[in-house]
Motif scaffolding. Structure first.
Motif, mmCIF file in Angstrom:
data_model
loop_
_atom_site.group_PDB
_atom_site.id
_atom_site.type_symbol
_atom_site.label_atom_id
_atom_site.label_comp_id
_atom_site.label_asym_id
_atom_site.label_seq_id
_atom_site.Cartn_x
_atom_site.Cartn_y
_atom_site.Cartn_z
ATOM 1 N N LYS B 25 0.863 -1.177 0.000
ATOM 2 C CA LYS B 25 0.000 0.000 0.000
ATOM 3 C C LYS B 25 0.903 1.230 0.000
ATOM 4 C CE LYS B 25 -3.224 -2.654 2.754
ATOM 5 N NZ LYS B 25 -2.262 -3.784 2.938
ATOM 6 N N ASP B 26 0.303 2.415 0.100
ATOM 7 C CA ASP B 26 1.148 3.609 0.121
ATOM 8 C C ASP B 26 2.117 3.545 1.283
ATOM 9 O OD1 ASP B 26 0.058 4.515 -2.132
ATOM 10 O OD2 ASP B 26 -1.264 5.996 -1.202
ATOM 11 N N SER B 27 1.597 3.004 2.373
ATOM 12 C CA SER B 27 2.496 2.744 3.495
ATOM 13 C C SER B 27 1.898 1.631 4.324
ATOM 14 C CB SER B 27 2.683 4.006 4.354
ATOM 15 O OG SER B 27 1.516 4.243 5.107
ATOM 16 N N VAL B 57 10.953 1.592 -1.913
ATOM 17 C CA VAL B 57 10.278 1.902 -0.637
ATOM 18 C C VAL B 57 11.286 2.578 0.284
ATOM 19 C CG1 VAL B 57 8.712 -0.086 -0.767
ATOM 20 C CG2 VAL B 57 10.880 -0.304 0.466
ATOM 21 N N VAL B 198 7.143 2.948 3.311
ATOM 22 C CA VAL B 198 6.400 3.962 2.555
ATOM 23 C C VAL B 198 6.815 3.786 1.102
ATOM 24 C CG1 VAL B 198 6.021 6.425 2.189
ATOM 25 C CG2 VAL B 198 6.454 5.557 4.505
ATOM 26 N N LEU B 199 5.846 3.577 0.273
ATOM 27 C CA LEU B 199 6.117 3.365 -1.145
ATOM 28 C C LEU B 199 6.564 4.684 -1.773
ATOM 29 C CD1 LEU B 199 5.850 0.880 -2.991
ATOM 30 C CD2 LEU B 199 3.565 1.689 -3.609
ATOM 31 N N THR B 200 7.674 4.652 -2.511
ATOM 32 C CA THR B 200 8.138 5.879 -3.173
ATOM 33 C C THR B 200 7.431 6.008 -4.526
ATOM 34 O OG1 THR B 200 9.894 4.714 -4.320
ATOM 35 C CG2 THR B 200 10.428 5.601 -2.138
ATOM 36 N N PRO B 201 7.517 7.175 -5.140
ATOM 37 C CA PRO B 201 6.905 7.314 -6.475
ATOM 38 C C PRO B 201 7.472 6.282 -7.447
ATOM 39 C CG PRO B 201 7.494 9.469 -5.611
ATOM 40 C CD PRO B 201 8.004 8.474 -4.635
ATOM 41 N N LYS B 204 5.898 3.034 -6.695
ATOM 42 C CA LYS B 204 4.536 3.017 -7.207
ATOM 43 C C LYS B 204 4.554 2.711 -8.705
ATOM 44 C CE LYS B 204 2.013 5.812 -4.627
ATOM 45 N NZ LYS B 204 1.490 7.118 -4.157
ATOM 46 N N THR B 207 5.108 -0.967 -9.370
ATOM 47 C CA THR B 207 3.941 -1.841 -9.178
ATOM 48 C C THR B 207 3.029 -1.789 -10.399
ATOM 49 O OG1 THR B 207 2.713 -0.080 -8.100
ATOM 50 C CG2 THR B 207 3.944 -1.591 -6.668
#
Lengths: 553, 519
Positions: B25-27, B57, B198-201, B204, B207
């Protein structure tokens, strides 16, 4: 090797030249001595044992002064007759049969000189005198001595005097048991029925040689101007040489040498003898050995640089040079005088064919095979504790022992390699298992045949697998593979060996010759060596295997 | 549209990374991610760490409260809480004396009487006394046995290996946790380390790539090769720069490596290897080399003498010549040592003090026609010194030694050989200084130039054998050039070791990791 301390100030005074520390270091090194270091006024120099004449401030300075060209050539020493006598009594024959003596007068002794005198005596005692065994030196101020002196072998019970550094008179026995010098050198008089002593005309014991002097005749001090010097031992030539080294050093201090008449029961000897020894120089020999083409004039200059005299092919060797036995010794001194650094280099073209020892080639192949199986090679000493190779292996074995070993626990030559591997495994318990190691090396056993040494030396290889899975199969696979790689088929037979688990050890033969053992070590052995893992081992005689292979080929 | 970078990352994803990717997820927390992606914690951790390495991340360490249920707590869940046992007894017997409670309570918690009384009272179980005044509880029908809250919390913990994360609990379970914590020894509160991602841009983007969901093969299999299916497969690209687990193989001992290498120097120069026994008579080791019989090095504190056997046999043929050389020079033109020669001293067995004894045997072999002249001979082999083992002394060492037996040899040749030999050994310069050895005249100390330290280092000895040695053994005075070095010192300098004992420590880890000897 002995090291002496030289006063730089005094040395430079003798040299009559100012030399920088670097120049000193270079010249001292190229003279055939080694500069250890310079601290303030003290120069520490290492002296090789062939040049005991350099073991004093005076002897060293004399040689260096000559070498750098400041005072070349033979130094002459005058000897006056003192007319004084030393009687050598027949009784010393059975304890310390010979002496050479001298008197030096007109000495001016200061603190510096006193140290130099002590150094000469000490260094000569240790080296040339072989710890007083071969030559012992006594130096006495003249004022308390009445001539003639007698050198006499006294019955131990008759020896009683106050030795240096003692507060009262002691008997010989007390000196040997309680006096520091007595204890140090007691072994030199052990078992003697008479002790060699110098006695003066009044019957006072001046010294019990080679142990200690008397407090009564005293020590050299800054007030001393005249001394009596004696060297005692077993070989008259050695004593003459020793005395020459001492008296020339005293003369270089400014003293005057006087002779003494020695009255042996059957002969009379005037001592010291400082006449240079004459020996012909074989210039051709010297040139050939050094590859040089020196003419006689150059040779003369070079001899003089080394403190010799040279006239018409005859070399005058100073009395203190004890190391000249052969033309080769001249050649070395000529090379030193010429300068090792100035001698050209030639790589000659001599056709020879290289050859590695065939067995070594074979051993290297064996090593490669086992390394290929992932084994680590270890390398242990040939010396091992007897206990490790017998008791700790649950075995009785007649091993070759040493008379004395300074390193504790290394008292015998190994008769087999497995104990070395067991010991190695025992010291590696903290590391990852399984551990698979091998060693190739010599083993030593008593020879059944009469040989030069009575010792059989054979090369063997031993390998060990240690770990939970270690067993007979694993170790035998290695041995089989090794045999297979040399194209031989081994035969495995049940055997008994106290170091192995009964029923799990094989005697291995090749072409009818026993060459190896292979099996699992007995838990008794593992336990005795604190090994916590099953361990299987083979030990193979490579010398024998090599012979079998060569016969096959 | 995903960037090339994101696609490249996606192609190279490890199977573990691929497993977590759909659940990112986003985080979120690592522990949640592990559950969601059905991975072990360690696997999820590795996947996230790798993704962090690829900047997909960001990770930070967090702590969360966790209830750790003890063995007693587990027993309570399986066998019932103490108050449940009391209620069951009450339901059966209708009446329970307070004094009897301890007999009713479960084995795992016999001390819960006080707590049970409290709990029953809170349930409003009628409490009174018997006729003789003993306190008791009495059953009333209609008493409802709700699931105790403590048991609810235990049940929740049971599903997560008896570690209950307190962050996301419903109210009732939270109350249950509080109840459990009040009880003696049922559970404890712990801080558990977790990781928050925390997923970085870029992450993202990854994914979203096609490659993130494409099936990549991990391994090429024999099956793929035999059925040709490899043609349609895509193989995951590796990160080839990453470290792999260490592996060490079998190895020769580094000292033996060095020996082999130094032997090569001699062989390259046309030298023949000498072999011989470690046990020698003093005759061969010392007397044949004109070492005087009263030389201090012969004493027991310097030399290993054998106790058993003690004496060897003297060689009849060459003994008289050696004896004569010692006593008066014999035919060598020397004065000799002018001291009586003792055969008994000469027959003593010892461990060779130098490999020069092998040279002595070689000269003897030349006289007998068993070795060649001119000839060059060498050995790199063991010698013994009676020393106490310490950081700078060993009692067994290796000596490297060579001789040239050549009628036309001279001192200049010696210098030439030294430059050639030490040059091959890797030294840029060599010089000699006067020295002394009992069996050579002239004798020289050999210094080599140390490029690293910018100074001269004393490394070996050299000389021409004395005529008392050569004339005696060869039967003719031939100049024999000789030089040698101590091998251990050379190896120690090479490996920059301070403690000489390390050479024969046989520490297996050290042996595995030792650098290969290179000249």
């Amino acid at each position: 090797m002995p090291t002496i301390s030289i006063s730089k100030k005094e040395l430079l005074k003798t040299l009559g030249k100012r030399l920088s520390d670097d120049q000193l270091k270079d010249r001292i090194g190229m003279l055939g001595t080694a500069l250890e270091g310079i601290e303030n006024d003290d120069i520490h120099v290492e002296i090789f044992p062939n040049r005991p004449d350099l073991l004093s401030q005076q002897g060293f300075s004399r040689a260096l002064a000559s070498f750098i060209g400041a005072k070349p050539g033979l130094q002459e020493y005058k000897v006056k007759k003192s007319g004084k006598k030393v009687i050598v009594d027949k009784s010393v024959e059975e304890c310390r049969p010979h002496t050479r003596c001298a008197i030096v007068t007109k000495l001016k002794i200061n603190d510096e000189k006193l140290k130099e005198i002590i150094q000469i005596q000490e260094k000569l005692h240790v080296t040339f005198g072989r710890n007083r065994k071969r030559a012992a030196i006594g130096i006495y101020p003249m004022e308390h001595i009445a001539f003639p002196i007698t050198f006499k072998g006294l019955k131990p019970a008759d020896v009683k005097f106050q030795p240096l550094e003692a507060k009262k008179a002691m008997t010989a026995q007390e000196i040997l048991e309680a006096h520091p010098k007595g204890k140090d050198y007691a072994s030199l008089v052990a078992g003697l029925s008479r002790y060699a002593c110098f006695l003066d005309a009044k019957g006072n014991i001046m010294s019990f040689t080679p142990i200690i002097n008397s407090e009564l005749t005293g020590k050299i001090t800054e007030k001393t101007t005249e001394v009596f010097i004696e060297c005692s031992g077993f070989d008259e030539r050695i004593l003459e040489e020793c005395l020459a080294m001492i008296v020339t050093a005293f003369a270089d201090m400014g003293g005057e040498i006087s002779s003494v008449e020695l009255e042996y029961p059957t002969k009379k000897v005037t001592s010291p003898v400082l006449e240079p020894r004459k020996m012909k120089a074989d210039v051709k020999y010297i040139n050939t050995l050094l590859g040089l083409d020196l003419n006689e004039k150059t040779v003369k200059t070079l001899f003089e640089k080394m403190g010799y005299g040279y006239e018409k092919g005859v070399v005058s060797i100073p009395a203190y040079r004890t190391d000249i036995l052969h033309q080769a010794d001249f050649a070395e001194d000529i090379a030193i005088a010429y300068g090792f650094e100035h001698i050209p280099e030639i790589l000659p073209n001599v056709a020879t064919i290289a050859r590695e020892a065939p067995f070594e080639i074979f051993a290297a192949k064996v090593r490669e095979r086992l390394v290929g199986h992932g084994l680590l090679e270890v390398k242990n000493y040939h010396l091992i504790s007897k206990e490790l190779q017998t008791k700790r292996m649950n075995l009785e074995l007649d091993v070759i022992t040493l008379k004395s070993s300074v390193s504790e626990g290394y008292d015998s030559l190994r008769a087999w390699l497995t104990p070395s591997l067991v010991d190695t495994l025992g010291r590696n318990k903290r590391h990852e298992y399984p551990q698979t190691i091998f060693e190739i090396g010599k083993v030593f056993t008593k020879s059944r045949e009469k040989t030069e040494t009575g010792v059989n030396e054979m090369f063997r290889i031993a390998a060990a697998v240690s770990g939970e899975e270690a067993d007979y199969t694993r170790i035998r696979q290695l041995l089989d593979s090794l045999f297979a790689s040399f194209g031989v088929t081994p035969t495995y037979k049940e055997t008994e060996h106290a170091s192995f688990i009964p029923g799990r050890v094989a005697r291995v033969s090749v072409a009818g010759v026993d060459v190896a053992y292979c099996g699992e070590l007995d838990p008794k052995v593992l336990d005795a060596n604190k090994l916590g893992m099953p361990t299987a081992v083979f030990e193979l005689n490579l010398t024998v295997l090599y012979d079998v292979l060569r016969k096959k080929a | 549209m995903a960037s090339d970078e994101a696609r490249k990352i996606a192609m190279g994803l490890h199977p573990l990374e691929r497993k977590v990717l759909p659940h990112l997820k986003d985080s979120g927390l690592l522990s949640d991610l592990a559950i969601e992606s059905k991975l072990q914690d360690v696997e999820a951790t590795r996947a996230l760490q790798w993704l962090e390495g690829k900047a997909c991340v960001k990770l930070e360490s967090v702590e969360e409260d966790v209830l750790a249920v003890t063995e007693k707590g587990k027993q309570a869940f399986l066998n019932g809480l103490p108050e449940e046992h009391a209620l069951w007894a009450l339901q059966r017997q209708k009446e329970v004396l307070v004094d009897d409670l301890k007999n009713i309570l479960p084995a795992y918690d016999k001390d819960a009487t006080g707590a049970v009384i409290g709990a029953l009272k809170r349930l409003h179980v009628p409490f009174g006394t018997t006729k003789d005044g003993k306190p008791k509880f009495t059953w009333v029908d209609g008493l409802v046995l709700d699931e105790p809250l403590a048991k609810r919390a235990l049940a929740a913990a049971g599903k997560t290996e008896w570690k209950l994360r307190l962050a996301k609990l419903d109210e009732r379970t939270k109350l249950g946790v509080q109840d459990l914590l009040k009880r003696q020894g049922y559970a404890a509160l712990l801080k558990r380390r977790d990781k928050k991602y925390v997923l970085t841009p870029l992450g993202k983007d990854v994914t979203k790539t096609k490659e993130a969901t494409t099936a990549y093969e991990e391994r090429l299999t024999p099956q793929m090769l035999s059925d040709g299916s490899w043609r349609k497969k895509k193989f995951r690209p590796y990160n080839v720069a990453i470290n792999v687990p260490k592996k060490t193989g079998g190895k020769a001992h580094f000292v033996n490596d060095a020996i082999a290498d130094i032997k090569r120097v001699w062989l390259d120069m046309g030298f023949e290897e000498m072999e011989g026994d470690h046990v020698q008579t003093a005759f061969w080791d010392l007397d044949a080399l004109f070492v005087p019989q009263d030389h201090p090095a012969r004493e027991m504190q310097d030399t290993f003498y054998l106790a058993n056997p003690e004496k060897g046999v003297l060689p009849k043929e060459v003994l008289p010549a050696v004896k004569a050389a010692h006593e008066h020079g014999g035919t060598t033109g020397s004065l000799g040592w002018r001291a009586p020669f003792n055969d008994e001293e000469s027959a003593k067995l010892l461990l060779r003090t130098h490999t020069t004894v092998l040279s002595a045997h070689t000269l003897d072999a030349i006289r007998q026609g068993k070795a060649k002249m001119p000839g060059k001979y060498f050995s790199v082999s063991t010698i013994y010194r009676n020393e106490a083992l310490d950081w700078k002394h060993l009692f067994e060492l290796h000596q490297v030694e060579g001789i040239v037996v050549d009628e036309s040899a001279n001192f200049q040749h010696l210098k030439g050989y030294l430059r050639a030999f030490f040059g091959k050994m890797g030294f840029s310069d060599v010089r000699i200084r006067p020295a002394h050895f009992p069996y050579t005249e002239p004798s020289a100390e050999v210094d080599v130039w140390d490029d690293a330290r910018n100074c001269w280092v004393e490394l070996g000895g050299a000389g021409i054998f004395r005529p008392e040695v050569t004339k005696t053994l060869i039967g003719k005075e031939i100049p024999v050039l000789a030089w040698g070095i101590g091998m251990e010192r050379t190896i120690m300098r090479h490996y920059q070791l301070d403690d000489i004992r390390v050479l024969y420590n046989n520490d297996l880890e050290q042996l595995k990791n030792m650098k290969t000897w290179m000249r």
